[in-house]
Design a protein around this motif. Structure first.
Motif: not given
Length: 132
Positions: A92-110
């Motif tokens: 669950v902790a790794l899934a949380g970290l993964g979601l944070i990274v996905v959000g950051a990458v999405t924002y950076a790409f946009s």
């Protein structure tokens, strides 16, 4: 003319092995807005205003939701940061970290998208202030 990518001088070669990017005929096929976009930030994508607005709104919404969801998962995995190390749920902790990274990458790409008439403040020349 010889192939610049085979000349042995790294300064002569371009990424795709074509003619020198600084040659005068290299920019003849591009419009003014495309030449603007390839200035300091050549990775910018110039799109129509409606597309820019949609990309900005939905990518920011998704990025914020992903980051908040990631922190919520981290909170659950660590039982509000009070769990002993043996009680932490690592998946669950790794899934949380993964979601944070996905959000950051999405924002950076946009942030690569620009509307057609938008400029970049870093690319403009400094103007002298006449207020003093």
């Amino acid at each position: 003319m010889t192939d610049p990518s085979r000349s042995g001088d790294p300064a002569d070669a371009t990424a795709d092995g074509t003619d020198d990017a600084g040659s005068p005929d290299a920019d003849t096929d591009r419009s003014d807005s495309e030449r603007e976009a390839t200035g300091a930030r050549g990775r910018d994508v110039v799109v129509p205003d409606a597309v820019y607005k949609r990309v900005t709104v939905f990518s920011t919404l998704f990025a914020v939701a992903a980051v908040v969801g990631g922190f919520l998962l981290l909170d659950v995995a660590t039982d509000r940061a009070t769990a002993e190390l043996s009680e932490v749920q690592p998946l669950v902790a790794l899934a949380g970290l993964g979601l944070i990274v996905v959000g950051a990458v999405t924002y950076a790409f946009s942030t690569r998208f620009r509307a057609d008439g938008m400029g970049n403040a870093k690319d403009e020349t400094d103007e002298i202030s006449d207020n003093g």
